[in-house]
Design an enzyme around this catalytic site. Structure first.
Site, PDB file in Angstrom:
ATOM      1  N   LYS A 143      13.341  -6.570  42.037  1.00  0.00           N
ATOM      2  CA  LYS A 143      14.288  -7.544  41.488  1.00  0.00           C
ATOM      3  C   LYS A 143      13.546  -8.852  41.199  1.00  0.00           C
ATOM      4  O   LYS A 143      12.886  -9.390  42.079  1.00  0.00           O
ATOM      5  CB  LYS A 143      15.387  -7.802  42.525  1.00  0.00           C
ATOM      6  CG  LYS A 143      16.675  -8.292  41.905  1.00  0.00           C
ATOM      7  CD  LYS A 143      17.696  -8.534  42.984  1.00  0.00           C
ATOM      8  CE  LYS A 143      18.441  -7.271  43.339  1.00  0.00           C
ATOM      9  NZ  LYS A 143      19.516  -7.492  44.298  1.00  0.00           N
TER      10      LYS A 143
ATOM     11  N   ASP B  32       6.674  -4.006  43.994  1.00  0.00           N
ATOM     12  CA  ASP B  32       7.914  -4.723  44.279  1.00  0.00           C
ATOM     13  C   ASP B  32       7.773  -6.197  43.915  1.00  0.00           C
ATOM     14  O   ASP B  32       6.668  -6.729  43.830  1.00  0.00           O
ATOM     15  CB  ASP B  32       8.257  -4.611  45.770  1.00  0.00           C
ATOM     16  CG  ASP B  32       8.914  -3.283  46.100  1.00  0.00           C
ATOM     17  OD1 ASP B  32       9.289  -2.562  45.160  1.00  0.00           O
ATOM     18  OD2 ASP B  32       9.033  -2.980  47.302  1.00  0.00           O
TER      19      ASP B  32
ATOM     20  N   MET C 298      16.849  -9.419  56.019  1.00  0.00           N
ATOM     21  CA  MET C 298      17.895  -9.463  54.983  1.00  0.00           C
ATOM     22  C   MET C 298      19.157 -10.149  55.518  1.00  0.00           C
ATOM     23  O   MET C 298      20.268  -9.738  55.183  1.00  0.00           O
ATOM     24  CB  MET C 298      18.237  -8.033  54.502  1.00  0.00           C
ATOM     25  CG  MET C 298      17.059  -7.304  53.897  1.00  0.00           C
ATOM     26  SD  MET C 298      17.390  -5.589  53.526  1.00  0.00           S
ATOM     27  CE  MET C 298      17.278  -4.844  55.135  1.00  0.00           C
TER      28      MET C 298
HETATM   29  C1  LIG Z   1      14.015  -4.799  51.870  1.00  0.00           C
HETATM   30  S1  LIG Z   1      13.368  -5.616  53.265  1.00  0.00           S
HETATM   31  C2  LIG Z   1      11.713  -5.038  53.189  1.00  0.00           C
HETATM   32  C3  LIG Z   1      10.959  -5.239  54.473  1.00  0.00           C
HETATM   33  C4  LIG Z   1       9.511  -4.797  54.393  1.00  0.00           C
HETATM   34  N1  LIG Z   1       9.408  -3.391  54.152  1.00  0.00           N
HETATM   35  C5  LIG Z   1       8.716  -5.162  55.647  1.00  0.00           C
HETATM   36  O1  LIG Z   1       8.262  -4.296  56.387  1.00  0.00           O
HETATM   37  O2  LIG Z   1       8.526  -6.364  55.866  1.00  0.00           O
HETATM   38  C6  LIG Z   1      13.266  -7.263  52.633  1.00  0.00           C
HETATM   39  C7  LIG Z   1      13.332  -8.275  53.751  1.00  0.00           C
HETATM   40  O3  LIG Z   1      12.050  -8.469  54.321  1.00  0.00           O
HETATM   41  C8  LIG Z   1      11.938  -9.796  54.785  1.00  0.00           C
HETATM   42  N2  LIG Z   1      10.796 -10.429  54.098  1.00  0.00           N
HETATM   43  C9  LIG Z   1      10.065  -9.929  53.094  1.00  0.00           C
HETATM   44  N3  LIG Z   1       9.046 -10.748  52.777  1.00  0.00           N
HETATM   45  C10 LIG Z   1       9.149 -11.800  53.615  1.00  0.00           C
HETATM   46  C11 LIG Z   1       8.362 -12.973  53.820  1.00  0.00           C
HETATM   47  N4  LIG Z   1       7.275 -13.223  53.102  1.00  0.00           N
HETATM   48  N5  LIG Z   1       8.735 -13.828  54.799  1.00  0.00           N
HETATM   49  C12 LIG Z   1       9.821 -13.586  55.562  1.00  0.00           C
HETATM   50  N6  LIG Z   1      10.586 -12.485  55.419  1.00  0.00           N
HETATM   51  C13 LIG Z   1      10.246 -11.606  54.475  1.00  0.00           C
HETATM   52  C14 LIG Z   1      13.252 -10.471  54.480  1.00  0.00           C
HETATM   53  O4  LIG Z   1      14.098 -10.327  55.609  1.00  0.00           O
HETATM   54  C15 LIG Z   1      13.752  -9.654  53.325  1.00  0.00           C
HETATM   55  O5  LIG Z   1      15.149  -9.769  53.185  1.00  0.00           O
END
Ligand SMILES: C[S@@+](CC[C@H](N)C(=O)[O-])C[C@H]1O[C@@H](n2cnc3c(N)ncnc32)[C@H](O)[C@@H]1O
Length: 254
Positions: free
Chosen positions: A60, A39, A172
């Site tokens: 993306k 990803d 998100m």
């Molecule tokens: C499609 S979801 C995937 C979540 C992922 N599977 C998890 O367990 O963290 C994507 C969301 O994860 C959060 N996210 C991902 N990476 C992040 C980071 N490094 N810091 C803060 N939020 C993060 C944000 O809310 C983002 O919109």
């Protein structure tokens, strides 16, 4: 792994971003892979250093659309049928808003052997890395993780929850923070309740804002870095943790 052996897919969680937060099993799977489909939030540089596998970003990136979910399924199935060990490396945990279960179902339907390797989810780790515990004795005995990109889903999720009875972690939801704050206030959550935005946790792009629920809508936050919203009294614990942290324990500034 040789092509004469039957293929296999590992659905692996890569944590919030920093490869130091991968699990030992995640690291081993990546090292042994023939093909890694990763990803956009995965550290591509670290990945290339850790494996000789072919690596393709299917997330993306830089305004480009992500690869369609069906295409990802097809790529995994085709490579596994060719005898390859495929690692599907996903941000956070594969089963937390990660479509990991959809991929597992597609593999099962195609008769492909697979495993799931849990990862450190940003639902907990983003707040934690900013010095905010999602639970804390006397302040919060539970936390609710919800998706914030559709107001309707949020409303459904918090509809049955007594205001402020749990810490709310919204994934998100940064872009929709004004609407989310308005929804919570209209449901009786108190305007002075602590709120935080933690973006890019564990990466070079980390950004932390803390304030109150009534200030959340107007809070600045980077538009191009993924982040979580944390809403609850636990946000106030950050001050104590940051003030008492050892110098080598890094908590970002607000
Ligand atoms: C499609 S979801 C995937 C979540 C992922 N599977 C998890 O367990 O963290 C994507 C969301 O994860 C959060 N996210 C991902 N990476 C992040 C980071 N490094 N810091 C803060 N939020 C993060 C944000 O809310 C983002 O919109």
């Amino acid at each position: 792994m040789s092509a004469s052996r039957s293929g296999f897919v590992s659905l692996v969680g890569a944590g919030p971003g920093d490869p130091e937060l991968w699990t030992v099993r995640a690291l081993r799977r990546v090292e042994a892979a023939d093909l890694v489909l990763y990803d956009a939030l995965v550290d591509a540089g670290a990945l290339q250093r850790l494996t000789k596998a072919q690596c393709f970003c299917v997330g993306k990136r830089a305004g480009r659309a992500s690869v369609r979910q069906e295409t990802i399924h097809r790529l995994m199935v085709r490579a596994a049928r060719a005898g390859k060990h495929v690692v599907r490396l996903k941000g956070g945990d594969p089963f937390v808003f990660g479509r990991g279960a959809e991929e597992a179902i597609a593999l099962r339907e195609a008769g492909i052997a697979y495993e799931v390797v849990p990862g450190v989810t940003t639902a907990v780790a983003a707040a934690e890395l900013a010095g905010i515990p999602v639970t804390h004795r006397g302040l919060s005995t539970g936390f609710l993780v919800v998706a914030g990109h559709t107001g309707e889903a949020l409303q459904r999720a918090i509809g049955g929850v007594r205001p402020e009875s749990v810490t709310l972690v919204v994934m998100m939801g940064v872009a929709a923070r004004a609407g989310i704050a308005a929804t919570l206030l209209s449901c009786g959550w108190r305007p002075t309740l602590g709120a935080a935005i933690v973006s890019g946790a564990s990466t070079a792009h980390e950004w932390i804002w803390t304030g109150t629920l009534e200030g959340l809508g107007d809070a600045a936050a980077p538009a191009d870095v993924p982040g979580v919203l944390v809403i609850g009294d636990v946000v106030d614990v950050r001050e104590a943790l940051v003030a008492t942290a050892r110098p080598e324990v890094m908590y970002g500034g607000s």
